[in-house]
Design a protein around this motif. Structure first.
Motif, PDB file in Angstrom:
ATOM      1  N   THR A 251       9.659  11.731  27.096  1.00 27.97           N
ATOM      2  CA  THR A 251       9.780  13.142  26.662  1.00 27.97           C
ATOM      3  C   THR A 251       9.144  13.786  25.472  1.00 27.97           C
ATOM      4  O   THR A 251       9.154  14.913  25.413  1.00 27.97           O
ATOM      5  N   LEU A 252       9.033  12.919  24.733  1.00 30.44           N
ATOM      6  CA  LEU A 252       8.467  13.265  23.187  1.00 30.44           C
ATOM      7  C   LEU A 252       6.962  13.991  23.576  1.00 30.44           C
ATOM      8  O   LEU A 252       6.650  14.985  22.773  1.00 30.44           O
ATOM      9  N   LYS A 253       6.397  13.200  24.318  1.00 29.21           N
ATOM     10  CA  LYS A 253       4.843  13.650  24.768  1.00 29.21           C
ATOM     11  C   LYS A 253       4.924  14.968  25.215  1.00 29.21           C
ATOM     12  O   LYS A 253       4.271  15.859  25.287  1.00 29.21           O
ATOM     13  N   ALA A 254       5.897  14.945  26.428  1.00 29.00           N
ATOM     14  CA  ALA A 254       5.938  16.114  27.240  1.00 29.00           C
ATOM     15  C   ALA A 254       6.499  17.294  26.191  1.00 29.00           C
ATOM     16  O   ALA A 254       5.636  18.373  26.287  1.00 29.00           O
ATOM     17  N   LEU A 255       7.253  17.168  25.348  1.00 31.71           N
ATOM     18  CA  LEU A 255       7.720  18.491  24.615  1.00 31.71           C
ATOM     19  C   LEU A 255       6.630  18.766  23.501  1.00 31.71           C
ATOM     20  O   LEU A 255       6.363  19.978  23.307  1.00 31.71           O
ATOM     21  N   ARG A 256       5.568  17.808  23.104  1.00 34.97           N
ATOM     22  CA  ARG A 256       4.601  17.946  22.170  1.00 34.97           C
ATOM     23  C   ARG A 256       3.616  18.765  23.028  1.00 34.97           C
ATOM     24  O   ARG A 256       3.065  19.846  22.303  1.00 34.97           O
ATOM     25  N   ILE A 257       3.140  18.485  24.080  1.00 33.76           N
ATOM     26  CA  ILE A 257       2.069  19.187  24.947  1.00 33.76           C
ATOM     27  C   ILE A 257       2.774  20.339  25.153  1.00 33.76           C
ATOM     28  O   ILE A 257       2.011  21.524  25.199  1.00 33.76           O
ATOM     29  N   PHE A 258       3.803  20.724  25.694  1.00 38.28           N
ATOM     30  CA  PHE A 258       4.487  21.725  26.030  1.00 38.28           C
ATOM     31  C   PHE A 258       4.389  22.995  24.908  1.00 38.28           C
ATOM     32  O   PHE A 258       4.331  23.854  25.158  1.00 38.28           O
ATOM     33  N   ASP A 259       4.698  22.444  23.726  1.00 39.39           N
ATOM     34  CA  ASP A 259       4.979  23.070  22.671  1.00 39.39           C
ATOM     35  C   ASP A 259       3.434  23.655  22.332  1.00 39.39           C
ATOM     36  O   ASP A 259       3.163  24.916  22.006  1.00 39.39           O
ATOM     37  N   GLU A 260       2.401  22.588  22.182  1.00 38.30           N
ATOM     38  CA  GLU A 260       1.127  23.155  21.894  1.00 38.30           C
ATOM     39  C   GLU A 260       0.441  24.013  22.912  1.00 38.30           C
ATOM     40  O   GLU A 260      -0.581  24.981  22.590  1.00 38.30           O
ATOM     41  N   ARG A 261       0.991  23.883  24.313  1.00 42.03           N
ATOM     42  CA  ARG A 261       0.207  24.740  25.221  1.00 42.03           C
ATOM     43  C   ARG A 261       1.058  26.048  25.594  1.00 42.03           C
ATOM     44  O   ARG A 261       0.873  26.634  26.484  1.00 42.03           O
ATOM     45  N   ASP A 262       2.256  26.132  24.797  1.00 42.10           N
ATOM     46  CA  ASP A 262       3.126  27.405  25.031  1.00 42.10           C
ATOM     47  C   ASP A 262       3.807  27.446  26.233  1.00 42.10           C
ATOM     48  O   ASP A 262       4.023  28.676  26.939  1.00 42.10           O
ATOM     49  N   ILE A 263       4.294  26.110  26.793  1.00 41.34           N
ATOM     50  CA  ILE A 263       5.031  26.178  27.808  1.00 41.34           C
ATOM     51  C   ILE A 263       6.491  26.263  27.493  1.00 41.34           C
ATOM     52  O   ILE A 263       7.096  25.071  26.931  1.00 41.34           O
ATOM     53  N   ARG A 264       7.375  27.418  27.656  1.00 45.18           N
ATOM     54  CA  ARG A 264       8.569  27.358  26.932  1.00 45.18           C
ATOM     55  C   ARG A 264       9.722  27.116  27.825  1.00 45.18           C
ATOM     56  O   ARG A 264      10.785  27.191  27.062  1.00 45.18           O
ATOM     57  N   VAL A 265       9.510  27.489  29.034  1.00 51.35           N
ATOM     58  CA  VAL A 265      10.749  27.175  29.971  1.00 51.35           C
ATOM     59  C   VAL A 265      10.671  26.242  31.178  1.00 51.35           C
ATOM     60  O   VAL A 265       9.385  26.164  31.668  1.00 51.35           O
ATOM     61  N   ASN A 266      11.592  25.512  31.219  1.00 46.66           N
ATOM     62  CA  ASN A 266      11.564  24.212  32.318  1.00 46.66           C
ATOM     63  C   ASN A 266      12.744  24.422  33.140  1.00 46.66           C
ATOM     64  O   ASN A 266      13.847  24.658  32.523  1.00 46.66           O
TER      65      ASN A 266
END
Length: 433
Positions: A251-266
């Motif tokens: 999940t740490l990797k997921a949150l980092r990539i989501f943050d960098e790529r501006d994916i804000r809602v899951n």
């Protein structure tokens, strides 16, 4: 760039046509529903209903497996009546991955398609290569489950055949909600690691799929498209007492990539509890909206009104199963469904873990109070309604006694009272940031 399965939509001019087909503009607001953990089965695999009903109750997790087909049909009818554009199914669609059950479910979902409503599915940990796939009789027998390829084939019309892009390393895909909004339907199940002992319950996003997400995000950025996502497993831990295995292992990797790529809602599921949690990251807040199981009290689903780059509103609604039953089968339990499902869930969830209290030095009266509190709070917590009774419970004499007890006695009960300040059933998210 890695290989993509790109679905190209082309316009074909018919010979002799003198007028163009009028373009119907879609509304700015995208309305879709979200549900999870339907745990459905083909009714034909239940060869001994009495045995199955007893098995369902003794699972101890409160799922109304004995009425799963009826609850689902009531949901489908309600969806058709209210007509959202899309319905997200965030995994654990089937009971134990039975091939015949997947085929039965796909047939029910075709009713949505016939009414102009697009279902979008992803697998959960129960759905693929599940060694527990079987019939329910006396005796029971093992039956065929499905491979990943068969899952995508059976649900071809539910996102896979008309996906914008597909990941060649998993069952993840991209679906176009609007020309400026795409949803990443992410496969987090680890079915390749299933063994004869059972299916692997933990989840993760494959390394190659992270690379694919990065490439999709780059394309989206170039096209000025906003990305949202859906997973089966949570990307943010929803309850500190629940096992961390319910959250993505990476999940740490997921949150980092989501943050960098501006994916804000899951949108996620898996834990059968309604909850919303957020994580503050370097570039902004990420929100994980976790849907409760459709089979768990109060059998509710999420309603999303989303305006890309502006706002996303989420709320929940319980299926009106009582009205559905009055028009279809007049089953007394379903006619009084709110009370029946509440009592069913309380009874079932009270029995689970009861040995922890009974093995202690508590009196019979104290154990009875502990079990009653556990069952009652479970009903409200899993429905996302714990705030309705939290203050009155904490003002009780029982609570004063409970907080003086050891962790074994009080830990789980007290964990349900801890909140993050968010309403588990409702949120408005600013999507312009």
């Amino acid at each position: 760039m890695k290989k993509f399965y790109l679905i190209l939509l082309s316009a074909m001019l018919l010979s002799g046509c003198t007028s163009e087909k009028p373009v119907v503009e879609k509304p700015e607001t995208i309305r879709f529903y979200v549900t999870s953990d339907t745990h459905l089965y083909n009714p034909e695999i239940v060869e001994n209903k009495e045995l199955f009903d007893d098995l369902a109750l003794n699972q101890g997790d409160g799922r109304l497996l004995n009425y799963a087909p009826e609850i689902f049909n009531a949901f489908i009818d309600e969806v058709i009546k209210t007509k959202p554009e899309f319905v997200l199914f965030t995994g654990d669609i089937s009971l134990e991955g039975e091939k015949t059950s997947h085929q039965w479910i796909a047939k029910q979902l075709s009713r949505l398609i016939d009414n102009g409503i697009q279902p979008l599915v992803i697998p959960g940990n129960h759905d693929i290569m599940n060694p527990s796939s079987r019939t329910y009789g006396n005796p029971s027998s093992y039956i065929n489950t499905v491979s990943a390829e068969e899952f995508a084939s059976i649900y071809s019309d539910c996102g896979y055949s008309n996906a914008l892009y597909r990941d060649e390393n998993s069952l993840s895909y991209v679906y176009e909600l609007r020309d400026n909004a795409w949803i990443l339907m992410l496969d987090t199940a680890r079915y390749e690691e299933n063994t004869v002992l059972g299916s692997e319950g933990t989840g993760s996003i494959r390394s190659e799929t992270y690379d694919w997400i990065e490439e999709i995000a780059e394309i989206a950025k170039e096209k000025n498209v906003q990305l949202i996502s859906s997973t089966h497993h949570n990307i943010i831990k929803q309850n500190e007492y629940f096992s961390s295995d319910n959250t993505l292992l990476n999940t740490l990797k997921a949150l980092r990539i989501f943050d960098e790529r501006d994916i804000r809602v899951n949108f996620s599921g898996h834990i059968h509890a309604q909850n919303i949690n957020t994580k503050e990251k370097e570039n902004g807040v990420i929100t994980d909206i976790c849907s409760s199981s459709l089979l768990v009290y109060p059998s509710q689903y999420g309603i999303v009104d989303y305006v890309p780059f502006k706002e996303l509103n989420y709320s929940t609604k319980a299926i009106d199963i009582s009205t559905w039953a009055s028009q279809n089968n007049n089953d007394p339990n379903l006619l009084d469904f709110p009370e029946y499902s509440y009592n069913y869930f309380k009874q079932s969830s009270t029995s689970r873990g009861a040995s922890r209290f009974k093995s202690s030095s508590h009196t019979a009266e104290e154990i009875a109070q502990l079990l009653d509190a556990k069952g009652t709070l479970n009903c409200y917590y899993f429905a996302g309604r714990i705030l309705e009774i939290k203050d009155s419970f904490m003002a009780s004499d029982f609570y004063s006694w409970l907080i003086e007890q050891d962790e074994t006695t009080s830990g789980y009960i007290l964990s349900m009272l801890k909140t993050n300040g968010l309403d588990p059933n409702k949120i408005t998210i600013d999507m312009s940031k």
